[in-house]
Design a protein around this motif. Sequence first.
Motif, PDB file in Angstrom:
ATOM      1  N   GLU A 109       0.840  -1.203   0.000  1.00  0.00           N
ATOM      2  CA  GLU A 109       0.000   0.000   0.000  1.00  0.00           C
ATOM      3  C   GLU A 109       0.866   1.241   0.000  1.00  0.00           C
ATOM      4  O   GLU A 109       1.930   1.283   0.612  1.00  0.00           O
ATOM      5  CB  GLU A 109      -0.963   0.010   1.187  1.00  0.00           C
ATOM      6  CG  GLU A 109      -0.340   0.277   2.522  1.00  0.00           C
ATOM      7  CD  GLU A 109      -1.344   0.427   3.659  1.00  0.00           C
ATOM      8  OE1 GLU A 109      -2.497   0.802   3.415  1.00  0.00           O
ATOM      9  OE2 GLU A 109      -0.946   0.146   4.809  1.00  0.00           O
ATOM     10  N   PHE A 110       0.384   2.264  -0.710  1.00  0.00           N
ATOM     11  CA  PHE A 110       1.160   3.495  -0.810  1.00  0.00           C
ATOM     12  C   PHE A 110       0.246   4.629  -1.258  1.00  0.00           C
ATOM     13  O   PHE A 110      -0.922   4.422  -1.618  1.00  0.00           O
ATOM     14  CB  PHE A 110       2.318   3.334  -1.792  1.00  0.00           C
ATOM     15  CG  PHE A 110       1.903   3.112  -3.221  1.00  0.00           C
ATOM     16  CD1 PHE A 110       1.832   4.168  -4.118  1.00  0.00           C
ATOM     17  CD2 PHE A 110       1.581   1.842  -3.676  1.00  0.00           C
ATOM     18  CE1 PHE A 110       1.450   3.970  -5.434  1.00  0.00           C
ATOM     19  CE2 PHE A 110       1.195   1.632  -4.991  1.00  0.00           C
ATOM     20  CZ  PHE A 110       1.133   2.694  -5.876  1.00  0.00           C
ATOM     21  N   ALA A 111       0.800   5.818  -1.246  1.00  0.00           N
ATOM     22  CA  ALA A 111       0.096   6.994  -1.764  1.00  0.00           C
ATOM     23  C   ALA A 111       1.067   7.805  -2.598  1.00  0.00           C
ATOM     24  O   ALA A 111       2.280   7.779  -2.381  1.00  0.00           O
ATOM     25  CB  ALA A 111      -0.457   7.839  -0.625  1.00  0.00           C
ATOM     26  N   GLY A 112       0.525   8.514  -3.556  1.00  0.00           N
ATOM     27  CA  GLY A 112       1.364   9.331  -4.409  1.00  0.00           C
ATOM     28  C   GLY A 112       0.540  10.073  -5.434  1.00  0.00           C
ATOM     29  O   GLY A 112      -0.683  10.166  -5.322  1.00  0.00           O
ATOM     30  N   VAL A 113       1.236  10.583  -6.446  1.00  0.00           N
ATOM     31  CA  VAL A 113       0.599  11.392  -7.477  1.00  0.00           C
ATOM     32  C   VAL A 113       0.675  10.655  -8.807  1.00  0.00           C
ATOM     33  O   VAL A 113       1.747  10.159  -9.198  1.00  0.00           O
ATOM     34  CB  VAL A 113       1.293  12.768  -7.585  1.00  0.00           C
ATOM     35  CG1 VAL A 113       0.703  13.579  -8.732  1.00  0.00           C
ATOM     36  CG2 VAL A 113       1.158  13.518  -6.274  1.00  0.00           C
ATOM     37  N   ILE A 114      -0.447  10.567  -9.497  1.00  0.00           N
ATOM     38  CA  ILE A 114      -0.484   9.890 -10.795  1.00  0.00           C
ATOM     39  C   ILE A 114       0.406  10.629 -11.787  1.00  0.00           C
ATOM     40  O   ILE A 114       0.285  11.838 -11.980  1.00  0.00           O
ATOM     41  CB  ILE A 114      -1.922   9.814 -11.342  1.00  0.00           C
ATOM     42  CG1 ILE A 114      -2.779   8.913 -10.450  1.00  0.00           C
ATOM     43  CG2 ILE A 114      -1.914   9.299 -12.785  1.00  0.00           C
ATOM     44  CD1 ILE A 114      -4.234   8.822 -10.877  1.00  0.00           C
ATOM     45  N   GLU A 115       1.310   9.881 -12.415  1.00  0.00           N
ATOM     46  CA  GLU A 115       2.201  10.462 -13.419  1.00  0.00           C
ATOM     47  C   GLU A 115       1.735  10.148 -14.833  1.00  0.00           C
ATOM     48  O   GLU A 115       1.846  10.992 -15.726  1.00  0.00           O
ATOM     49  CB  GLU A 115       3.631   9.957 -13.214  1.00  0.00           C
ATOM     50  CG  GLU A 115       4.594  10.476 -14.263  1.00  0.00           C
ATOM     51  CD  GLU A 115       5.945  10.834 -13.677  1.00  0.00           C
ATOM     52  OE1 GLU A 115       6.946  10.561 -14.358  1.00  0.00           O
ATOM     53  OE2 GLU A 115       6.016  11.388 -12.569  1.00  0.00           O
ATOM     54  N   ALA A 116       1.210   8.940 -15.041  1.00  0.00           N
ATOM     55  CA  ALA A 116       0.774   8.571 -16.393  1.00  0.00           C
ATOM     56  C   ALA A 116      -0.292   7.491 -16.308  1.00  0.00           C
ATOM     57  O   ALA A 116      -0.323   6.695 -15.362  1.00  0.00           O
ATOM     58  CB  ALA A 116       1.965   8.081 -17.213  1.00  0.00           C
ATOM     59  N   LEU A 117      -1.151   7.478 -17.318  1.00  0.00           N
ATOM     60  CA  LEU A 117      -2.221   6.491 -17.406  1.00  0.00           C
ATOM     61  C   LEU A 117      -1.997   5.581 -18.597  1.00  0.00           C
ATOM     62  O   LEU A 117      -1.569   6.024 -19.669  1.00  0.00           O
ATOM     63  CB  LEU A 117      -3.581   7.190 -17.562  1.00  0.00           C
ATOM     64  CG  LEU A 117      -3.970   8.221 -16.501  1.00  0.00           C
ATOM     65  CD1 LEU A 117      -5.298   8.879 -16.887  1.00  0.00           C
ATOM     66  CD2 LEU A 117      -4.076   7.571 -15.132  1.00  0.00           C
ATOM     67  N   GLY A 118      -2.296   4.306 -18.416  1.00  0.00           N
ATOM     68  CA  GLY A 118      -2.239   3.367 -19.512  1.00  0.00           C
ATOM     69  C   GLY A 118      -3.497   3.454 -20.364  1.00  0.00           C
ATOM     70  O   GLY A 118      -4.487   4.088 -20.001  1.00  0.00           O
ATOM     71  N   GLU A 119      -3.444   2.780 -21.476  1.00  0.00           N
ATOM     72  CA  GLU A 119      -4.572   2.789 -22.408  1.00  0.00           C
ATOM     73  C   GLU A 119      -5.838   2.238 -21.733  1.00  0.00           C
ATOM     74  O   GLU A 119      -5.789   1.246 -21.003  1.00  0.00           O
ATOM     75  CB  GLU A 119      -4.226   1.923 -23.630  1.00  0.00           C
ATOM     76  CG  GLU A 119      -5.304   1.890 -24.695  1.00  0.00           C
ATOM     77  CD  GLU A 119      -4.925   0.992 -25.854  1.00  0.00           C
ATOM     78  OE1 GLU A 119      -5.792   0.714 -26.700  1.00  0.00           O
ATOM     79  OE2 GLU A 119      -3.757   0.555 -25.916  1.00  0.00           O
ATOM     80  N   GLY A 120      -6.945   2.944 -21.949  1.00  0.00           N
ATOM     81  CA  GLY A 120      -8.234   2.464 -21.454  1.00  0.00           C
ATOM     82  C   GLY A 120      -8.581   2.912 -20.047  1.00  0.00           C
ATOM     83  O   GLY A 120      -9.675   2.605 -19.567  1.00  0.00           O
ATOM     84  N   VAL A 121      -7.692   3.632 -19.371  1.00  0.00           N
ATOM     85  CA  VAL A 121      -7.973   4.070 -17.999  1.00  0.00           C
ATOM     86  C   VAL A 121      -8.827   5.340 -18.039  1.00  0.00           C
ATOM     87  O   VAL A 121      -8.457   6.327 -18.686  1.00  0.00           O
ATOM     88  CB  VAL A 121      -6.679   4.328 -17.218  1.00  0.00           C
ATOM     89  CG1 VAL A 121      -7.006   4.871 -15.827  1.00  0.00           C
ATOM     90  CG2 VAL A 121      -5.865   3.047 -17.107  1.00  0.00           C
ATOM     91  N   GLU A 122      -9.943   5.311 -17.329  1.00  0.00           N
ATOM     92  CA  GLU A 122     -10.842   6.457 -17.280  1.00  0.00           C
ATOM     93  C   GLU A 122     -11.131   6.830 -15.828  1.00  0.00           C
ATOM     94  O   GLU A 122     -10.999   6.011 -14.918  1.00  0.00           O
ATOM     95  CB  GLU A 122     -12.149   6.148 -18.005  1.00  0.00           C
ATOM     96  CG  GLU A 122     -11.978   5.828 -19.487  1.00  0.00           C
ATOM     97  CD  GLU A 122     -13.282   5.482 -20.156  1.00  0.00           C
ATOM     98  OE1 GLU A 122     -14.303   5.316 -19.435  1.00  0.00           O
ATOM     99  OE2 GLU A 122     -13.312   5.366 -21.409  1.00  0.00           O
TER     100      GLU A 122
END
Length: 323
Positions: free
Chosen positions: A64-77
């Motif tokens: 488990e962790f927390a952080g900031v989204i850097e990039a999304l893969g294909e199909g992520v909404e």
Amino acid sequence: MKAIQVHRAGGPEVLELTDLPKPHPGPGQVLVKVEAVGLNFADILYVAGEYLVRTRYPTIPGMEFAGVIEALGEGVEGLHPGQRVAALGGSGAFAEYALVPARSVLPVPAQMSAAEAAAFPVSYFTAYFALATQARARPGEWVLVQAAAGALGTASIQVAKVLGLRVIALASSEEKLALCQGLGAEVALLNTQGDLVDAVKNATEGKGVDILMEVVGGEGFAQSLKMLAYRGRLLVIGSASRQMAQMYPVSLMKGNQSVIGVWLTPFLSDPAEMQAATAFLMPLVASGQIRPVVGQRFKLEEAAEAFRFVLSRKNTGKVILEP
């Protein structure tokens, strides 16, 4: 990126700080820049090869962790870069960047710090599923929480109070008991006192507790059973003693008592259960009614020291690693 990698089963000594390529998200995945990691006793068991799932080496620990989204893969909404999230990835969090399935990501309120967000998923979802789902807790019932000043213990006290339960907290020092009482425990007892069963019975007017959150195991398991009330439920959530426990199932018959296992992982793949748990917990987080207790903090390269600290049983709340 910097990461802690493990090549063989063992204790703190097998944690190796290394440099690895920064990962890239595939379809359905999210790449998160890690800000804080919640250290669980399960991580220690996972590294030792003693957890409920097989450890495949080499591995990067950290569920488990927390952080900031850097990039999304294909199909992520429904998610976006720059968004702070908590995540339950199973492993891989002891690093500067972590890949997780999008379904394992949980947006967190803006007022929640990274450390608080990292301390949230495992403990609070476990507490909810233990008390609300497995034990089917009812308002007014007594619950005994072992290791009550730890990460799961502090979460369990808070969730129990929201459910209308009366809490008995067990801990190893007066300082820890004071923390538990501050969170709402009505009764706080040192787990070293010799007359513990009698003390629990006295606190509950002779009947015992309706629910007992058992995380120690070993020789103390039989003592836990003696604390149960008629139709009491003992929840097996861990075995911090790392010792076998003995039980005579027929002994449960007289009191119509139950011993129930609790493991978070299978719930994570059940959308209906996760939706119910999230709907219960997130408004409480947003309102501040429940708030993770953050304990000692360590740098990522101090992961071995953090392991030793948790094994010393000195921690209160969730121990945090920060890359």
